[in-house]
Write a protein that holds these residues in place. Structure first.
Motif, PDB file in Angstrom:
ATOM      1  N   ALA A  59       0.836  -1.201   0.000  1.00  0.00           N
ATOM      2  CA  ALA A  59       0.000   0.000   0.000  1.00  0.00           C
ATOM      3  C   ALA A  59       0.869   1.248   0.000  1.00  0.00           C
ATOM      4  CB  ALA A  59      -0.939  -0.005   1.202  1.00  0.00           C
ATOM      5  N   ALA A  60       1.972   1.210   0.723  1.00  0.00           N
ATOM      6  CA  ALA A  60       2.875   2.361   0.788  1.00  0.00           C
ATOM      7  C   ALA A  60       3.481   2.660  -0.584  1.00  0.00           C
ATOM      8  CB  ALA A  60       3.975   2.116   1.819  1.00  0.00           C
ATOM      9  N   VAL A  61       3.802   1.614  -1.331  1.00  0.00           N
ATOM     10  CA  VAL A  61       4.353   1.805  -2.673  1.00  0.00           C
ATOM     11  C   VAL A  61       3.333   2.508  -3.558  1.00  0.00           C
ATOM     12  CG1 VAL A  61       5.062   0.592  -4.780  1.00  0.00           C
ATOM     13  CG2 VAL A  61       5.994  -0.100  -2.573  1.00  0.00           C
ATOM     14  N   LEU A  62       2.071   2.075  -3.463  1.00  0.00           N
ATOM     15  CA  LEU A  62       1.018   2.668  -4.295  1.00  0.00           C
ATOM     16  C   LEU A  62       0.733   4.119  -3.916  1.00  0.00           C
ATOM     17  CD1 LEU A  62      -1.450  -0.339  -4.481  1.00  0.00           C
ATOM     18  CD2 LEU A  62       0.130   0.458  -6.258  1.00  0.00           C
ATOM     19  N   ALA A  63       0.864   4.447  -2.637  1.00  0.00           N
ATOM     20  CA  ALA A  63       0.525   5.791  -2.159  1.00  0.00           C
ATOM     21  C   ALA A  63       1.741   6.632  -1.839  1.00  0.00           C
ATOM     22  CB  ALA A  63      -0.348   5.683  -0.911  1.00  0.00           C
ATOM     23  N   GLY A  64       2.915   6.112  -2.149  1.00  0.00           N
ATOM     24  CA  GLY A  64       4.150   6.782  -1.763  1.00  0.00           C
ATOM     25  C   GLY A  64       4.294   8.179  -2.325  1.00  0.00           C
ATOM     26  N   GLY A  65       5.434   8.716  -2.093  1.00  0.00           N
ATOM     27  CA  GLY A  65       5.680  10.098  -2.476  1.00  0.00           C
ATOM     28  C   GLY A  65       5.438  10.993  -1.286  1.00  0.00           C
ATOM     29  N   GLY A  66       5.772  12.238  -1.460  1.00  0.00           N
ATOM     30  CA  GLY A  66       5.593  13.169  -0.364  1.00  0.00           C
ATOM     31  C   GLY A  66       6.868  13.378   0.415  1.00  0.00           C
ATOM     32  N   ARG A  67       6.695  13.904   1.598  1.00  0.00           N
ATOM     33  CA  ARG A  67       7.830  14.299   2.442  1.00  0.00           C
ATOM     34  C   ARG A  67       8.541  13.069   3.013  1.00  0.00           C
ATOM     35  NH1 ARG A  67       9.862  18.215   6.163  1.00  0.00           N
ATOM     36  NH2 ARG A  67      10.007  17.279   8.225  1.00  0.00           N
ATOM     37  N   PRO A  68       9.865  12.971   2.803  1.00  0.00           N
ATOM     38  CA  PRO A  68      10.622  11.855   3.387  1.00  0.00           C
ATOM     39  C   PRO A  68      10.642  11.945   4.915  1.00  0.00           C
ATOM     40  CG  PRO A  68      11.930  12.987   1.719  1.00  0.00           C
ATOM     41  CD  PRO A  68      10.707  13.822   1.970  1.00  0.00           C
ATOM     42  N   ILE A  69      10.597  10.803   5.554  1.00  0.00           N
ATOM     43  CA  ILE A  69      10.625  10.755   7.017  1.00  0.00           C
ATOM     44  C   ILE A  69      11.895  11.382   7.567  1.00  0.00           C
ATOM     45  CG2 ILE A  69      10.746   9.183   9.000  1.00  0.00           C
ATOM     46  CD1 ILE A  69       8.880   7.307   7.411  1.00  0.00           C
TER      47      ILE A  69
END
Length: 181
Positions: free
Chosen positions: A23-33
């Motif tokens: 799920a994280a791969v599909l929704a990834g992107g955004g601010r890196p931790i």
């Protein structure tokens, strides 16, 4: 418990931990931790570990645990296997542990000089399992002991690498991942 029942219970119990990274791969992107921070000459985690991907992964795994709990009585009656339900704490702990394991593996990969997406056999397949089981044990020790018996744990340790390699190969073939591991 028969071998069939042990396998089915192991896979059922681990489903909320198996789903988050996908799920994280599909929704990834955004601010890196890690916010772009480094340790020495290397990033702490890298761009692949984001707040959005982590949140979506945990939410997807928790939602699946809730759905499985609702389906457990009917599935048990249909298949003849006593499927476990997931207490609320475990419904969050399994996917949160899976994501934490993936983040910890990313940290170890950076420390050993591996780039984002580089293979790290063993760690890639079991990092999320170890953390999800640890989180579930901490969240609900009695539930954990009742569900994750030694035979169930053995199935998890053997089946997970096979499932991990297979699902990653499919994601790679579909263009969802840049590498097949």
């Amino acid at each position: 418990m028969s071998l069939f029942e042990t396998i089915v219970v192991a896979l059922w119990a681990m489903l909320p931990a198996y789903v988050p990274n996908n799920a994280a791969v599909l929704a990834g992107g955004g601010r890196p931790i890690d916010g772009g921070r480094t340790w020495g000459d290397r990033r702490l985690l890298g761009d692949g570990k984001t707040w959005r991907g982590t949140a979506v992964g945990v939410a997807a795994g928790a939602a699946l645990a809730v759905a499985l709990s609702a389906l457990a009585p009917a599935a048990s009656a249909a298949v003849g296997v006593d499927f476990p339900t997931f207490p609320a704490a475990v419904a969050v702990a399994l996917p949160a542990g899976a994501m934490a394991g993936d983040i910890a593996a990313s940290f170890l990969k950076r420390r050993t000089g591996r780039e984002r997406g580089a293979a790290f056999p063993g760690l890639d397949q079991l990092d999320f399992v170890v953390f999800s089981l640890l989180f579930a044990f901490v969240a609900a020790p009695a539930w954990f002991g009742a569900v994750f018996t030694l035979p169930v744990l053995a199935v998890v340790v053997v089946a997970t690498p096979l499932l991990h390699v297979g699902t990653n190969a499919v994601a790679y073939a579909l263009g969802l991942k840049n590498e097949p591991w």
